[in-house]
Design an enzyme around this catalytic site. Structure first.
Site, mmCIF file in Angstrom:
data_model
loop_
_atom_site.group_PDB
_atom_site.id
_atom_site.type_symbol
_atom_site.label_atom_id
_atom_site.label_comp_id
_atom_site.label_asym_id
_atom_site.label_seq_id
_atom_site.Cartn_x
_atom_site.Cartn_y
_atom_site.Cartn_z
ATOM 1 N N LYS A 9 0.855 -1.190 0.000
ATOM 2 C CA LYS A 9 0.000 0.000 0.000
ATOM 3 C C LYS A 9 0.885 1.231 0.000
ATOM 4 C CE LYS A 9 -2.828 2.785 3.135
ATOM 5 N NZ LYS A 9 -3.459 2.897 4.450
ATOM 6 N N GLU A 19 -8.327 12.288 12.584
ATOM 7 C CA GLU A 19 -7.450 11.183 12.979
ATOM 8 C C GLU A 19 -6.538 11.581 14.128
ATOM 9 O OE1 GLU A 19 -5.046 7.510 10.907
ATOM 10 O OE2 GLU A 19 -6.031 9.053 9.702
ATOM 11 N N GLU A 45 -6.877 -2.286 3.415
ATOM 12 C CA GLU A 45 -6.158 -1.041 3.668
ATOM 13 C C GLU A 45 -6.208 -0.695 5.157
ATOM 14 O OE1 GLU A 45 -6.532 3.738 2.633
ATOM 15 O OE2 GLU A 45 -7.729 2.303 1.492
ATOM 16 N N GLU A 60 -12.247 10.624 -4.538
ATOM 17 C CA GLU A 60 -12.093 10.597 -3.079
ATOM 18 C C GLU A 60 -11.252 11.768 -2.602
ATOM 19 O OE1 GLU A 60 -9.692 7.918 0.137
ATOM 20 O OE2 GLU A 60 -10.995 6.811 -1.247
#
Length: 422
Positions: free
Chosen positions: A180, A225, A269, A407
């Site tokens: 990733k 986050e 992910e 996105e």
């Protein structure tokens, strides 16, 4: 109106710090005057500040360790009178660090004035260098200035070019170079009037109250986050990875949330990101709680897969020590981390600066809260009409470039709305 004292920034002399209780002075963000400011506010609680009593800049792989050493030395020499004794009282430094070790711009700064609110209690901390001549100031409501008309232009590359970069990344993942990689893009905004960071902060806090609304050294945003919170030996972190845009139709959004929770691409992910964070925290923690499955975090513009990780500190680490251990997580870098960061340097075509780097605060005990600088923009110190916006997406083998571009557009919405609001 409450009179306080603001210290002029001085040389590297011992700091004199005093924290006293306040009656409710009103919303924290409304207290910020028209000067460089700092912020860490969520649901009306947190810290804001202005002025500057001390500052430290660092760069390189050990930039967090450099900052921690400076802060420990600064606190050990300070004269402190703390009449409130809560996390965030006494000496407090706000920090913002670059994503990449080679980038300049990492900073830890001590405001001259900090106002805090937590659990129905308010306080003000004033900090001066010993012997500095103080200047009078007041806590009062201040208005913020609108930026006027806003125009946008491509940043480092166009959307189509960025889709091409995503396609290259998918090829490299398919080849086995990484599992990733998180790729970012930027967008440039120009405003009719100079950008007032307080305007952005208030718009972000109003629209995204569940996020941490931050400002440090010209970097402004609202991150969902939490990289790490350390409070009296307890460690918390929130991992976000896996995203889908909202439509505004509640029934449709519930169906989308269910599809996100079942998506093998997004679950893969997310698992990378949670495993990365848990492995980094494990040497510093006992009794770690890592949920087996994520939940769906609903924000006004997007939904994320989210996992809250908790633990008990076992080795006396400070919040900055934990930041150094965690950054970069798979959520903002990739897996394996070192190889993913190298691929970012190769493909992204820009310096992220402090985008996706740690941002937050630490106090004199070493406790603190640090988020990841997402949904943010960097003000241009040389051109007050220019703002650089950022967004990023996690790319895995099943990623579609057009969907990733969409996105990223959704992730730019918070900052665009904060600039464009009436």
């Amino acid at each position: 109106m409450i009179d306080v004292t603001v210290a002029a920034s001085g040389a590297a002399a011992p700091l004199v710090v005093r924290t006293v209780a306040l009656d409710d002075p009103g919303p924290l963000l409304d207290l910020l005057p028209d000067e460089p400011c700092v912020s860490w506010v969520r649901r009306g609680e947190g810290l804001v500040g202005w002025g500057e009593a001390a500052r430290f800049a660092s760069r390189g792989d050990d930039r967090f360790e450099q900052a921690q050493r400076w802060w420990a030395e600064t606190v050990s020499g300070a004269v402190v009178r703390d009449e409130v004794d809560l996390p965030g009282t006494g000496p407090v430094a706000f920090g913002s660090f670059t994503f990449d070790a080679g980038s300049p711009g990492s900073v830890l700064a001590v405001p001259a004035v900090v106002v805090g609110h937590r659990g129905g209690r308010w306080w003000v901390t004033t900090t001066a260098t010993q012997g500095a001549l103080p200047a009078a100031a007041s806590l009062a409501r201040h208005e913020a200035r609108a930026p006027g008309a806003v125009t946008y232009a491509d940043g480092t590359m166009s959307g189509a070019d960025w889709e091409g970069v995503v396609a290259q990344a998918v090829q490299r993942i398919t080849r086995g170079d990484v599992d990733k990689v998180v790729l970012a893009r930027d967008l440039e905004a120009r405003t009719a009037h100079p950008v007032d960071p307080r305007w952005l902060l208030r718009g972000l806090a109003e629209s995204y109250p569940g996020c941490w609304t931050f400002a440090v050294d010209g970097l402004v945003g609202a991150t969902p986050e939490l990289l790490v919170r350390l409070e009296r030996g307890l460690v918390h972190s929130r991992v976000l990875a896996g995203t889908i845009s909202r439509t505004g139709d509640d029934d449709h959004d519930l169906a989308l949330a269910a599809s996100l929770a079942r998506s093998s691409k997004d679950l893969e992910e997310h698992e990378y990101a949670v495993r990365s964070l848990a492995d980094a925290l494990a040497p510093h923690c006992t009794s770690m709680n890592v949920p087996e499955a994520p939940f769906v975090l609903h924000l006004p513009n997007v939904m994320h897969l989210a996992t809250d990780v908790a633990g008990v500190l076992s080795d006396g680490a400070t919040s900055l020590t934990l930041v150094a251990a965690l950054h970069p997580t798979a959520a903002v870098g990739g897996t394996p981390t070192a190889a993913a960061v190298e691929l970012i340097r190769e493909l992204e075509g820009m310096d992220r600066g402090r985008y996706a780097g740690p941002v937050g605060w630490t106090d004199g005990r070493g406790d603190g809260e640090w988020g990841i600088a997402l949904r943010c923009a960097e003000l241009d110190g040389a051109d007050p009409h220019r703002v650089r916006l950022f967004a990023g997406c996690g790319i895995v083998a099943g990623s579609d470039p057009a969907r990733e571009l969409a996105e990223s557009d959704a992730k730019l919405v918070p900052m665009r709305d904060a600039l464009d609001r009436a």
